[in-house]
Design a protein around this motif. Structure first.
Motif, PDB file in Angstrom:
ATOM      1  N   VAL A  75       0.791  -1.018   0.013  1.00 23.79           N
ATOM      2  CA  VAL A  75      -0.156   0.025   0.111  1.00 23.79           C
ATOM      3  C   VAL A  75       0.947   1.305  -0.040  1.00 23.79           C
ATOM      4  CG1 VAL A  75      -1.929   1.373   1.162  1.00 23.79           C
ATOM      5  CG2 VAL A  75      -1.764  -1.214   1.256  1.00 23.79           C
ATOM      6  N   PHE A  76       0.678   2.111  -0.871  1.00 27.88           N
ATOM      7  CA  PHE A  76       1.410   3.447  -1.086  1.00 27.88           C
ATOM      8  C   PHE A  76       0.647   4.533  -0.491  1.00 27.88           C
ATOM      9  CE2 PHE A  76       2.272   0.742  -4.720  1.00 27.88           C
ATOM     10  CZ  PHE A  76       3.625   0.170  -4.652  1.00 27.88           C
ATOM     11  N   ALA A  81      -3.448  16.665  -6.190  1.00 32.01           N
ATOM     12  CA  ALA A  81      -4.088  17.106  -6.976  1.00 32.01           C
ATOM     13  C   ALA A  81      -5.010  16.122  -7.548  1.00 32.01           C
ATOM     14  CB  ALA A  81      -3.507  18.051  -8.246  1.00 32.01           C
ATOM     15  N   GLY A  82      -6.039  16.416  -8.095  1.00 33.98           N
ATOM     16  CA  GLY A  82      -7.063  15.701  -8.730  1.00 33.98           C
ATOM     17  C   GLY A  82      -7.857  14.513  -7.844  1.00 33.98           C
ATOM     18  N   GLN A  83      -8.537  13.549  -8.457  1.00 35.80           N
ATOM     19  CA  GLN A  83      -9.408  12.760  -7.489  1.00 35.80           C
ATOM     20  C   GLN A  83      -8.909  11.107  -7.768  1.00 35.80           C
ATOM     21  OE1 GLN A  83     -13.582  13.271  -7.805  1.00 35.80           O
ATOM     22  NE2 GLN A  83     -13.233  15.109  -8.833  1.00 35.80           N
ATOM     23  N   LEU A  84      -8.570  10.465  -6.530  1.00 33.28           N
ATOM     24  CA  LEU A  84      -8.136   9.224  -6.508  1.00 33.28           C
ATOM     25  C   LEU A  84      -9.025   8.193  -6.705  1.00 33.28           C
ATOM     26  CD1 LEU A  84      -5.539   7.742  -6.707  1.00 33.28           C
ATOM     27  CD2 LEU A  84      -5.437   7.895  -4.227  1.00 33.28           C
ATOM     28  N   ARG A  85      -9.302   7.344  -7.561  1.00 36.24           N
ATOM     29  CA  ARG A  85     -10.635   6.474  -7.392  1.00 36.24           C
ATOM     30  C   ARG A  85      -9.753   4.910  -8.219  1.00 36.24           C
ATOM     31  NH1 ARG A  85     -11.280  10.250 -11.020  1.00 36.24           N
ATOM     32  NH2 ARG A  85     -11.630   9.434 -13.600  1.00 36.24           N
ATOM     33  N   PRO A  86     -10.692   4.118  -7.805  1.00 37.69           N
ATOM     34  CA  PRO A  86     -10.278   2.545  -8.488  1.00 37.69           C
ATOM     35  C   PRO A  86     -10.405   2.630  -9.822  1.00 37.69           C
ATOM     36  CG  PRO A  86     -11.587   2.425  -6.538  1.00 37.69           C
ATOM     37  CD  PRO A  86     -11.748   3.695  -6.828  1.00 37.69           C
ATOM     38  N   GLY A  87      -9.511   1.912 -10.736  1.00 36.57           N
ATOM     39  CA  GLY A  87      -9.620   1.771 -11.859  1.00 36.57           C
ATOM     40  C   GLY A  87      -8.868   2.866 -12.913  1.00 36.57           C
ATOM     41  N   GLN A  88      -8.333   3.820 -12.205  1.00 36.52           N
ATOM     42  CA  GLN A  88      -7.654   4.764 -12.531  1.00 36.52           C
ATOM     43  C   GLN A  88      -6.189   4.156 -13.417  1.00 36.52           C
ATOM     44  OE1 GLN A  88      -7.627   7.758  -9.664  1.00 36.52           O
ATOM     45  NE2 GLN A  88      -7.823   9.341 -11.093  1.00 36.52           N
ATOM     46  N   VAL A  90      -2.794   0.231 -12.931  1.00 37.63           N
ATOM     47  CA  VAL A  90      -4.185   0.621 -12.675  1.00 37.63           C
ATOM     48  C   VAL A  90      -4.399   0.724 -11.076  1.00 37.63           C
ATOM     49  CG1 VAL A  90      -6.527  -0.072 -12.984  1.00 37.63           C
ATOM     50  CG2 VAL A  90      -4.869  -0.195 -15.112  1.00 37.63           C
ATOM     51  N   VAL A  91      -5.032   1.652 -10.727  1.00 30.76           N
ATOM     52  CA  VAL A  91      -5.390   1.484  -9.419  1.00 30.76           C
ATOM     53  C   VAL A  91      -6.444   0.542  -8.709  1.00 30.76           C
ATOM     54  CG1 VAL A  91      -6.230   2.756  -7.350  1.00 30.76           C
ATOM     55  CG2 VAL A  91      -4.890   4.130  -9.096  1.00 30.76           C
ATOM     56  N   ALA A  92      -6.004  -0.514  -8.213  1.00 29.53           N
ATOM     57  CA  ALA A  92      -7.187  -1.634  -7.761  1.00 29.53           C
ATOM     58  C   ALA A  92      -8.020  -1.337  -6.543  1.00 29.53           C
ATOM     59  CB  ALA A  92      -6.050  -2.916  -7.484  1.00 29.53           C
ATOM     60  N   GLN A  93      -7.297  -0.373  -5.634  1.00 28.74           N
ATOM     61  CA  GLN A  93      -8.150  -0.160  -4.634  1.00 28.74           C
ATOM     62  C   GLN A  93      -7.769   1.120  -3.783  1.00 28.74           C
ATOM     63  OE1 GLN A  93      -8.411  -2.843  -1.211  1.00 28.74           O
ATOM     64  NE2 GLN A  93     -10.606  -2.512  -1.220  1.00 28.74           N
ATOM     65  N   VAL A  94      -8.526   2.103  -3.452  1.00 26.62           N
ATOM     66  CA  VAL A  94      -8.137   3.168  -2.854  1.00 26.62           C
ATOM     67  C   VAL A  94      -8.590   3.171  -1.363  1.00 26.62           C
ATOM     68  CG1 VAL A  94      -8.544   5.826  -2.633  1.00 26.62           C
ATOM     69  CG2 VAL A  94      -8.312   4.640  -4.883  1.00 26.62           C
ATOM     70  N   LEU A  95      -7.814   3.386  -0.164  1.00 24.45           N
ATOM     71  CA  LEU A  95      -8.140   3.431   0.947  1.00 24.45           C
ATOM     72  C   LEU A  95      -7.957   5.033   1.635  1.00 24.45           C
ATOM     73  CD1 LEU A  95      -5.950   0.448   2.310  1.00 24.45           C
ATOM     74  CD2 LEU A  95      -8.474   0.491   1.317  1.00 24.45           C
ATOM     75  N   ASP A  96      -9.101   5.243   2.414  1.00 27.17           N
ATOM     76  CA  ASP A  96      -8.875   6.841   3.198  1.00 27.17           C
ATOM     77  C   ASP A  96      -7.947   6.407   4.273  1.00 27.17           C
ATOM     78  OD1 ASP A  96     -10.475   5.394   5.181  1.00 27.17           O
ATOM     79  OD2 ASP A  96     -12.184   6.488   4.535  1.00 27.17           O
ATOM     80  N   HIS A  97      -7.977   7.471   5.182  1.00 19.89           N
ATOM     81  CA  HIS A  97      -6.901   7.426   6.323  1.00 19.89           C
ATOM     82  C   HIS A  97      -7.370   6.467   7.277  1.00 19.89           C
ATOM     83  CE1 HIS A  97     -10.440  10.014   7.619  1.00 19.89           C
ATOM     84  NE2 HIS A  97      -9.973   9.976   8.730  1.00 19.89           N
ATOM     85  N   VAL A  98      -8.388   5.990   7.311  1.00 19.52           N
ATOM     86  CA  VAL A  98      -8.660   4.855   8.340  1.00 19.52           C
ATOM     87  C   VAL A  98      -9.255   3.603   7.464  1.00 19.52           C
ATOM     88  CG1 VAL A  98      -9.953   6.527  10.073  1.00 19.52           C
ATOM     89  CG2 VAL A  98     -11.335   5.576   8.329  1.00 19.52           C
ATOM     90  N   ARG A  99      -8.420   3.380   6.363  1.00 21.72           N
ATOM     91  CA  ARG A  99      -8.623   2.351   5.564  1.00 21.72           C
ATOM     92  C   ARG A  99      -9.908   1.687   5.033  1.00 21.72           C
ATOM     93  NH1 ARG A  99      -3.989  -0.999   5.481  1.00 21.72           N
ATOM     94  NH2 ARG A  99      -2.395  -0.361   6.932  1.00 21.72           N
ATOM     95  N   ARG A 100     -10.530   2.646   4.957  1.00 25.90           N
ATOM     96  CA  ARG A 100     -12.137   2.529   4.260  1.00 25.90           C
ATOM     97  C   ARG A 100     -12.108   2.572   2.763  1.00 25.90           C
ATOM     98  NH1 ARG A 100     -15.637   6.621   7.680  1.00 25.90           N
ATOM     99  NH2 ARG A 100     -14.119   8.028   6.694  1.00 25.90           N
ATOM    100  N   PRO A 101     -12.313   1.619   1.929  1.00 28.61           N
ATOM    101  CA  PRO A 101     -12.435   1.813   0.567  1.00 28.61           C
ATOM    102  C   PRO A 101     -13.193   2.848  -0.012  1.00 28.61           C
ATOM    103  CG  PRO A 101     -12.609  -0.645   1.308  1.00 28.61           C
ATOM    104  CD  PRO A 101     -12.771   0.340   2.607  1.00 28.61           C
ATOM    105  N   GLY A 126      -4.401   5.536   0.742  1.00 24.50           N
ATOM    106  CA  GLY A 126      -3.388   4.617   0.385  1.00 24.50           C
ATOM    107  C   GLY A 126      -3.830   3.905  -0.692  1.00 24.50           C
ATOM    108  N   ILE A 127      -2.996   3.538  -1.699  1.00 27.60           N
ATOM    109  CA  ILE A 127      -3.119   3.219  -2.955  1.00 27.60           C
ATOM    110  C   ILE A 127      -2.784   1.576  -3.068  1.00 27.60           C
ATOM    111  CG2 ILE A 127      -2.739   3.380  -5.470  1.00 27.60           C
ATOM    112  CD1 ILE A 127      -2.529   6.177  -5.151  1.00 27.60           C
ATOM    113  N   VAL A 128      -3.540   0.817  -3.756  1.00 27.24           N
ATOM    114  CA  VAL A 128      -3.024  -0.621  -3.947  1.00 27.24           C
ATOM    115  C   VAL A 128      -3.235  -0.597  -5.495  1.00 27.24           C
ATOM    116  CG1 VAL A 128      -3.618  -3.019  -3.782  1.00 27.24           C
ATOM    117  CG2 VAL A 128      -4.072  -1.426  -1.829  1.00 27.24           C
ATOM    118  N   LEU A 129      -1.932  -0.999  -6.200  1.00 30.01           N
ATOM    119  CA  LEU A 129      -1.870  -1.279  -7.810  1.00 30.01           C
ATOM    120  C   LEU A 129      -2.417  -2.518  -7.910  1.00 30.01           C
ATOM    121  CD1 LEU A 129       1.262   0.711  -8.270  1.00 30.01           C
ATOM    122  CD2 LEU A 129      -1.252   1.664  -8.519  1.00 30.01           C
ATOM    123  N   ASP A 130      -2.709  -2.870  -9.344  1.00 29.00           N
ATOM    124  CA  ASP A 130      -3.119  -4.077  -9.860  1.00 29.00           C
ATOM    125  C   ASP A 130      -1.955  -4.953 -10.031  1.00 29.00           C
ATOM    126  OD1 ASP A 130      -1.944  -2.679 -12.022  1.00 29.00           O
ATOM    127  OD2 ASP A 130      -3.410  -3.767 -13.485  1.00 29.00           O
TER     128      ASP A 130
END
Length: 430
Positions: A254-255, A261-268, A280-291, A301-305
């Protein structure tokens, strides 16, 4: 006075006080804290000197500051009213501590620039402002602080406060127009007596002013809008190599960082700068690890594919936005606020910090120096301490930057001396 009613005024406002030395910045903050009932009685009792309350001691906490009666480092204080919360920084006025002021202003939503009426030839309608007042105002403009309020202090100590306020206000607006600085308000105050700070002045219409108090103005200022409409830019601050929460990261790294800048969303689709790999961004987590999705200004936090070589200091950039301005460059033209004690000369090499990435940067050329008195640009072979100028930098590795006028996060760098490790300059990409 210009105020923005369409933006969020409920969020905490980050503001700084700045200006020349001994203009009353620390006393003003102390007055804000005391009159807004943000200071406990035992704390207030601890700042007594010879039976009198020294409001400046509420922010000047260093022993050297109390001994010399000056502000050296930026002191942050927190207080709130029924309207909103505030994070206020007391910036030093001495030239040698300008680097501290720049640090505080770089993330501020508003700046209160103090002007001491007793130091000016207030009887002269064409009076000249103090150099440090002009310098701090120019730095506030360069650093894109959205709201600027001038507080004309110590008008209770002059013979004719109304005339002094009229002449000083005219000088401030003339300077602001010349510098292209958008002024929110010019308010007459007495920080020592508390007039027009939190409460109204003792006399109605004091100094011919019938507007809101300083605190009322601050309560309605907007916060800095995040760069949510720009293409995605994400500086990697920390790599979580082995996640303890496999249900959220699927066992991948997890990065973590704050979306610049911009918006972070899965599939980017994203590109790793500077190496250029894509994923490709597989999953995005907020500061308390909520997708979910995360916008600029918030941690994520970013999880790549797939597994890529991504380290602290790398940038993840959106590649599906059709924007070429985020291509990495080895040479940049920039405005610099020079903060080192040694002058800036062409040929010197410094460490440059962009986001969390360190690269070597060589000063190729000094294009111009800005005269803070006339605001004219003139040729210069070097930049002395506290000067503002235009330079060209050659970077050891390419950086993905954007003009500072478009993005604070992507358009700013810090130069650090390679030997002393002192902050040498604040660089704003042009």
């Amino acid at each position: 006075m210009s105020t923005a009613t369409s933006q969020d005024t409920r969020a905490a406002l980050r503001l700084i006080t700045c200006g020349s030395v001994d203009d009353g910045k620390s006393t003003l903050i102390g007055r804000l804290l005391v009159d807004s009932k943000a200071v406990l009685q035992d704390h207030l009792a601890g700042v007594q000197r010879q039976g009198q309350t020294d409001l400046a001691l509420l922010t000047d906490g260093l022993s050297a500051e109390r001994e010399q009666g000056i502000t050296i480092d930026v002191a942050y204080r927190y207080f709130s009213t029924e309207q909103r919360k505030f994070i206020i920084g007391d910036a030093p006025g001495h030239e040698q501590y300008t680097r501290n002021m720049v640090t505080a202003a770089s993330s501020a939503d508003a700046a209160v620039v103090l002007v001491d009426a007793t130091k000016l030839d207030w009887r002269d309608p064409a009076l000249a402002l103090l150099p440090q007042t002009r310098r701090h105002s120019l730095l506030v403009k360069l650093l894109r602080v959205p709201s600027v309020v001038f507080a004309v202090n110590k008008l209770d100590a002059v013979d004719d406060g109304a005339t002094a306020y009229t002449h000083i206000k005219a000088a401030l607006y003339a300077f602001a127009q010349q510098a292209g600085l958008d002024v929110t308000a010019v308010v007459p105050v007495s920080a020592l007596n508390g007039w027009n700070v939190v409460d109204e002045a003792a006399l109605a219409g004091w100094c011919g002013y019938h507007g809101p108090t300083l605190l009322e103005i601050l309560e309605h200022l907007p916060v800095t809008e995040p760069d949510a409409e720009l293409p995605l830019a994400f500086p990697v601050q920390w790599v979580e190599k082995f996640s303890s929460s496999s249900d959220t990261s699927q066992g991948r790294r997890v990065f973590w960082g704050r979306v610049a800048a911009g918006q972070l969303r899965p599939g980017q689709a994203v590109r790793v700068a500077p190496r250029g790999q894509t994923a490709v961004v597989a999953q995005v987590l907020d500061h308390v690890r909520r997708p979910g999705e995360v916008v600029a200004g918030h941690s994520a936090g970013i999880v790549l594919d797939r597994e890529l070589d991504v380290s602290r200091g790398d940038w993840l950039l959106g590649v599906d936005d059709g924007d070429a301005s985020l291509d990495a460059h080895r040479e940049i033209a920039a405005t610099v606020a020079w903060l080192d004690d040694e002058p800036l000369v062409p040929g010197r090499v410094y460490w440059a910090l962009h986001g969390h990435r360190w690269v070597k940067a060589k000063v190729k050329r000094i294009a111009h120096q800005l005269d803070i008195h006339t605001l004219a640009e003139h040729d210069a072979r070097e930049l002395p301490p506290n000067a503002i100028g235009h330079i060209e930098l050659a970077l050891q590795e390419p950086l993905a930057t954007r003009p500072f006028a478009e993005s604070r996060a992507l358009g700013s760098l810090v130069l650090v001396d390679t030997a002393s490790h002192r902050t040498a300059g604040a660089v704003l990409v042009r």
